[in-house]
Each structure stands twice: as structure tokens, then as C-alpha cells.
Design an enzyme around this catalytic site. Structure first.
Site, mmCIF file in Angstrom:
data_model
loop_
_atom_site.group_PDB
_atom_site.id
_atom_site.type_symbol
_atom_site.label_atom_id
_atom_site.label_comp_id
_atom_site.label_asym_id
_atom_site.label_seq_id
_atom_site.Cartn_x
_atom_site.Cartn_y
_atom_site.Cartn_z
ATOM 1 N N SER A 95 -20.078 93.318 60.415
ATOM 2 C CA SER A 95 -20.627 92.862 59.137
ATOM 3 C C SER A 95 -20.485 91.351 59.080
ATOM 4 O O SER A 95 -19.592 90.776 59.719
ATOM 5 C CB SER A 95 -19.848 93.484 57.973
ATOM 6 O OG SER A 95 -20.152 92.833 56.743
ATOM 7 N N TYR B 107 -11.815 95.935 54.415
ATOM 8 C CA TYR B 107 -13.130 95.902 55.060
ATOM 9 C C TYR B 107 -13.314 94.593 55.827
ATOM 10 O O TYR B 107 -13.699 94.593 57.004
ATOM 11 C CB TYR B 107 -14.225 96.058 54.004
ATOM 12 C CG TYR B 107 -15.626 96.128 54.572
ATOM 13 C CD1 TYR B 107 -16.118 97.310 55.112
ATOM 14 C CD2 TYR B 107 -16.460 95.011 54.544
ATOM 15 C CE1 TYR B 107 -17.406 97.378 55.622
ATOM 16 C CE2 TYR B 107 -17.748 95.069 55.054
ATOM 17 C CZ TYR B 107 -18.219 96.254 55.588
ATOM 18 O OH TYR B 107 -19.487 96.318 56.098
#
Length: 261
Positions: free
Chosen positions: A146, A159
């Protein structure tokens, strides 16, 4: 018409929806045998059926697997090789997030995100890498990271930490396995239109207008665009390994942070 991946076999973890589903479909369209995966056999099977319905002549295999369990991941790879005789492409796409302020993050929530988003990528890479090295003619591993792997975002502590780990794991495996012809790269999406993106935006209080205004291209990315990036990384005719391809519409390049100012 022949495809780029004719005769090759690919696994895409977390391929029952979203980016994973689009990558699996794209690989099938390019001639690959595709193994679909979910923690639920029913969802993996539904994904395989959807691909077979949309892609003429597609060869698919649904396999239930929990990417946080190394034995389960090894069984996924074993089932793939037993069915198709080889494994050429491993796409470690399965992921999740939990949105909470860092000071309130429960230890079990931290562990869950790290287990899926980082350890799961390692287990998938390790199991696939072993087979590719053993076979002796290389392969490609694509880890879905990401843009948050290279920046911080509030309420996304595990995350962001996990995706940063994926980026450096990718570089390390690429260096270690280059001598075996195994290319290892990562794809780092920005804001892509998926159900999980919509859910996380709602939980964190972001609006579509705010995301579009922060993105130089002025829109969300599509899962099909991410699939195109993944196909490039999964091919081995490009002299690319150890790279993190950021596909975020210019988000991380944007120093000021708001279009039109």
C-alpha cells in the site's frame, strides 16, 4: 490469441473480491491457470466460477487457505502443484485493516493485522519461493502492499507498520532469490474503489471529495488498473526485481496535499 502467461500457473490469495479478483481475472485472460483463494471454500469456489464464466477456456482451482497459518499456505501451494504441475506466479494479496487510535489499539487487533498483512505475505512468499527454487527455472512473486507502507496515516498503526514491512520484505527476498531467477516485487495501491476502501473511509471519517482533492489525478483508482500493474510485475521480461510500484494517482508525489492551491 496467445496470452502473456500461457502455460503458467498463478495463485492469488484473497481473490474472492476487490483487487485480488481483478488480478485473478487478468491472469486468466492472459492464459494462466489461476488458483483462487479465500478463508472460505465457498468464496474461493464462487470466485473460480465467476472467472470461468467471464474468461473463455479459463482453468481455475479454488483452494481454502488461512494465510496466517504457514501449514495452510504450504497446503495451498502443494494443491496448486498437484493440480497443474508447477507454480510460476504467486500474488500475495490477502489483507485487512483495523481502524483505531494507536493508544486504544488492542493487542489482539494489532496481532491480527500484522499476522494477515505481513506474516501472511512472508508465508506465501516462502512457500512459493521454495517451489520455484526447487524447480530451477525461476518465477515471480508479487506482494500487494500500500502507499501507506511509506507514510503514516492516523488510526492505521498496524496497517502502516505491516505494509512498511512488506516493502522491505520484498526487497530482501528479491536480493536473496535473484540467483534463482525468482523476481520479487510489490504493488502499492493508493485509494482504489473497493468495498473495504468505502468501509474504512466511513470508519475514519473521510469523504470521497477529500480523497479526490488530495489525489493529483482527481479520482479513485480502479481494481482493473491495479491488475494491469500486477501483470507487469508478474512477468519476467522487464529486468525489474526488488521494486515497490506505487500506483496512487500521484498521492505520494503531492507535497502540498490539495489540488488547486
Amino acid at each position: 490469441m496467445s496470452g502473456r502467461f500461457d502455460g503458467e500457473t498463478a495463485i492469488v490469495t484473497g481473490s474472492s473480491k476487490g483487487i485480488g479478483m481483478s488480478i485473478a481475472k487478468a491472469l486468466a485472460r492472459e492464459g494462466a491457470n489461476v488458483v483462487t483463494n479465500s478463508r472460505s471454500h465457498e468464496r474461493a469456489e464462487a470466485a473460480a466460477e465467476e472467472i470461468a464464466a467471464e474468461v473463455d477456456g479459463a482453468s481455475t482451482l479454488p483452494v481454502e487457505c488461512d494465510v496466517t497459518d504457514p501449514d495452510s499456505v504450504s497446503a495451498l501451494v502443494d494443491a496448486t502443484v498437484e493440480e497443474f504441475g508447477r507454480l510460476d506466479v504467486m500474488v500475495n494479496n490477502a489483507g485487512m485493516t483495523i481502524i483505531d487510535p494507536a493508544e486504544e489499539m488492542a493487542p489482539e487487533d494489532w496481532r491480527q493485522v500484522i499476522d494477515v498483512d505481513l506474516s501472511g505475505v512472508f508465508y506465501g512468499s516462502q512457500a512459493a519461493g521454495r517451489r520455484m527454487i526447487e524447480r530451477g527455472d525461476g518465477g515471480a512473486i508479487v506482494n500487494v502492499s500500500s502507499m501507506m507502507g511509506s507514510m503514516g496515516l492516523h488510526m492505521r498503526t498496524p496497517y502502516c507498520a505491516a505494509k512498511g514491512g512488506v516493502d522491505n520484505l520484498t526487497r530482501t527476498l528479491a536480493v536473496e532469490w535473484a540467483e534463482h531467477g525468482v523476481h520479487v516485487n510489490a504493488l502499492a495501491p493508493g485509494y482504489i474503489r473497493t468495498a473495504i476502501t468505502d468501509q474504512s473511509m466511513e470508519s475514519a471519517g473521510y469523504t470521497e471529495a477529500e480523497v479526490r482533492n488530495r489525489t493529483p489525478l482527481g479520482r479513485f483508482g480502479s481494481t482493473e488498473e491495479m491488475a494491469n500493474c500486477a501483470l507487469f510485475l508478474a512477468s519476467r521480461d522487464n529486468f525489474v526485481t526488488g521494486e515497490v510500484l506505487t500506483a496512487d494517482g500521484g498521492w505520494t508525489a503531492f507535497a502540498w496535499g490539495s489540488r488547486g492551491r
